[in-house]
Motif scaffolding. Structure first.
Motif, PDB file in Angstrom:
ATOM      1  N   HIS A 209       0.858  -1.184   0.000  1.00 60.39           N
ATOM      2  CA  HIS A 209       0.000   0.000   0.000  1.00 60.39           C
ATOM      3  C   HIS A 209       0.898   1.239   0.000  1.00 60.39           C
ATOM      4  N   VAL A 210       0.646   2.163  -0.926  1.00 60.64           N
ATOM      5  CA  VAL A 210       1.445   3.381  -1.033  1.00 60.64           C
ATOM      6  C   VAL A 210       0.537   4.592  -1.054  1.00 60.64           C
ATOM      7  N   ASP A 211       0.920   5.613  -0.305  1.00 62.12           N
ATOM      8  CA  ASP A 211       0.133   6.846  -0.178  1.00 62.12           C
ATOM      9  C   ASP A 211       1.113   8.014  -0.165  1.00 62.12           C
ATOM     10  N   LEU A 212       0.888   9.014  -1.020  1.00 60.71           N
ATOM     11  CA  LEU A 212       1.762  10.178  -1.105  1.00 60.71           C
ATOM     12  C   LEU A 212       0.968  11.446  -0.811  1.00 60.71           C
ATOM     13  N   TYR A 213       1.640  12.432  -0.222  1.00 62.22           N
ATOM     14  CA  TYR A 213       1.027  13.724   0.065  1.00 62.22           C
ATOM     15  C   TYR A 213       1.964  14.826  -0.441  1.00 62.22           C
ATOM     16  N   TRP A 214       1.493  15.575  -1.432  1.00 64.66           N
ATOM     17  CA  TRP A 214       2.278  16.695  -1.947  1.00 64.66           C
ATOM     18  C   TRP A 214       1.788  17.999  -1.326  1.00 64.66           C
ATOM     19  N   PHE A 215       2.727  18.795  -0.846  1.00 58.89           N
ATOM     20  CA  PHE A 215       2.395  20.087  -0.270  1.00 58.89           C
ATOM     21  C   PHE A 215       2.456  21.152  -1.371  1.00 58.89           C
ATOM     22  N   PRO A 216       1.305  21.680  -1.800  1.00 60.84           N
ATOM     23  CA  PRO A 216       1.313  22.700  -2.854  1.00 60.84           C
ATOM     24  C   PRO A 216       2.227  23.868  -2.507  1.00 60.84           C
ATOM     25  N   HIS A 217       2.781  24.465  -3.558  1.00 60.61           N
ATOM     26  CA  HIS A 217       3.716  25.599  -3.458  1.00 60.61           C
ATOM     27  C   HIS A 217       5.088  25.160  -2.946  1.00 60.61           C
ATOM     28  N   THR A 218       5.340  23.842  -2.914  1.00 59.37           N
ATOM     29  CA  THR A 218       6.646  23.350  -2.480  1.00 59.37           C
ATOM     30  C   THR A 218       7.124  22.256  -3.426  1.00 59.37           C
ATOM     31  N   GLU A 219       8.366  21.804  -3.194  1.00 65.22           N
ATOM     32  CA  GLU A 219       8.955  20.691  -3.942  1.00 65.22           C
ATOM     33  C   GLU A 219       8.944  19.409  -3.114  1.00 65.22           C
ATOM     34  N   ARG A 220       8.159  19.363  -2.045  1.00 68.55           N
ATOM     35  CA  ARG A 220       8.251  18.258  -1.100  1.00 68.55           C
ATOM     36  C   ARG A 220       6.980  17.431  -1.040  1.00 68.55           C
TER      37      ARG A 220
END
Length: 434
Positions: A209-220
């Motif tokens: 199971h894989v889950d990603l969270y991108w923080f808008p306005h960043t590269e992280r």
């Protein structure tokens, strides 16, 4: 008269009558009364859908009297529970029995009927959605019939009604396929945008199971990979209590809630706030029984739109969404969530017939979500996206029908089980037609 309001506060309704059934006979009586009055009846859940899919226009039935496990079959590895049982209660009872669902979403507040009826899903696994784990159910139809459906009896109903949008009948009990209780090891790791997207397929192939969270306005991004362990239950290594309190209570809920609420009044600070939050992320690893790893507390109230696009289009759609955010004046304080799901055979599942990538977009409940969601929705639609049935979208029956090969079969089943439209409301008229 009691008003209905969903969790996010985005939808409200004023039912004409409220009742709390304690058994199937009470549900039948409510249906028959609504039919005689040429009115409507809806069983509401906990209101965790962001749409008005459960909004009652006539009689509102509350589910609190329909809770608990009613049958455990260890030979067939199935468990039956009343439809008003909250997922968190089912998970706790299954743990006590040494059993577990195969997969689940990241919150567990919903009722069983509400969760399966709106397509609640997790990520990865053999089956991602709860509906795909249903092997039996009981529902009261629009004619007052108590209909039981499983692989041997009314199998055609089961195939469709396990994700029924609340439009086919009032579900009174649900039977799930279950597994022996198992441990998951979670590895959470911050990554750069290029690193995470560049290794996405490898992470999916190497983890259950894989889950990603991108923080808008960043590269992280924050990545979360869950792997099933071939270990005894007493070998679990959960987070120390202080670390769980610090990360999941103080930072992820209390502080995050304060910051995002304050940012609504000064949106110009959001990019810097997200940069700070993303830099504060740290790696951690722990293991525990499955439901404690899959699910998390969500105290900060938000609004959400989620689309399922074909798996092969997922990262392209994500990149386009990022370009749209960066090319606009939107200031987005909540992460974008990225998950994947294997194809299933549930007719109105967002993963029906195709491996899927889910992209979920959120705003604080007090932020104006309309321009953001509308702009992103056009991108998702261009990639043949299907909206989550319980989350904000603007789709109608006319443009949803081509997205689902068996949409016509669903409508035919609706005509059969609810010919007088006792279970409809304004939202269902929009997404299914009259």
């Amino acid at each position: 008269m009691e008003r209905w309001r969903n969790w996010s506060g985005l939808e409200t309704a004023a039912p004409t009558r409220v009742a709390e059934p304690t058994g199937t006979d009470d549900v039948v009586a409510a249906v028959e009364q609504a039919r005689e009055a040429r009115s409507t009846v809806k069983m509401v859940g906990t209101g965790h859908s962001f749409t008005a899919i459960a909004a009652p226009e006539g009689t509102m039935l509350r589910p609190a009297g329909l809770t608990g496990i009613t049958a455990v079959d260890r030979d067939a590895m199935t468990v039956t529970a009343l439809a008003g049982t909250p997922l968190k209660v089912l998970n706790a009872e299954l743990e006590r029995l040494g059993l577990s669902l195969h997969n689940m979403g990241d919150i567990a507040e919903q009722t069983l009927a509400g969760a399966i009826s709106t397509g609640t899903h997790g990520t990865g696994g053999v089956a991602a959605s709860l509906s795909a784990q249903v092997c039996g159910l009981e529902l009261v139809t629009g004619t007052g019939e108590v209909l039981r459906a499983d692989a041997e009896e009314n199998a055609d109903v089961l195939a469709i009604a396990r994700l029924g949008l609340g439009a086919l009948g009032i579900v009174t009990s649900v039977t799930f396929r279950v597994e022996p209780l198992f441990l998951l090891e979670a590895t959470e790791q911050p990554m750069s945008w290029d690193e995470a997207l560049g290794s996405f397929d490898e992470m999916v192939a190497g983890s259950h199971h894989v889950d990603l969270y991108w923080f808008p306005h960043t590269e992280r991004l924050l990545t979360k990979r869950n792997v099933r362990l071939a270990a005894e239950l007493d070998e679990a290594e959960p987070l120390p209590r202080w670390r769980a309190w610090l990360d999941d209570d103080l930072l992820a809920n209390r502080l995050f809630g304060v910051l995002t609420a304050a940012a609504n009044h000064a949106p110009a600070v959001i990019p810097a706030m997200n940069q700070l939050s993303a830099r504060a992320l740290s790696a951690r690893s722990y293991s525990d029984v499955a439901h404690r790893v899959f699910t998390a507390r969500r105290d900060v109230v938000f609004r959400e739109m989620e689309y399922a696009v074909p798996r092969e289009a997922g990262l392209t759609a994500l990149r386009e969404a990022r370009r749209a955010i960066e090319g606009s004046d939107w200031r987005i304080s909540f992460p974008v969530e990225i998950r994947v799901a294997p194809a299933d055979d549930v007719p109105l599942s967002t993963a029906a017939g195709r491996d899927s990538c889910y992209l979920a977009f959120h705003t604080h409940r007090d932020a104006d979500h309309t321009a953001y969601f509308a702009g992103i929705e056009s991108i998702m639609r261009a990639h043949d996206g299907r909206p989550h049935w319980g989350k904000v979208h603007t789709r109608t029956a006319a443009d949803l029908a081509p997205a689902y090969p068996r949409f016509g079969d669903f409508l035919a089943m609706r005509d059969r089980l609810d010919p007088d439209r006792l279970f409809t409301n304004a939202h269902l008229r929009r997404v299914l037609g009259d």
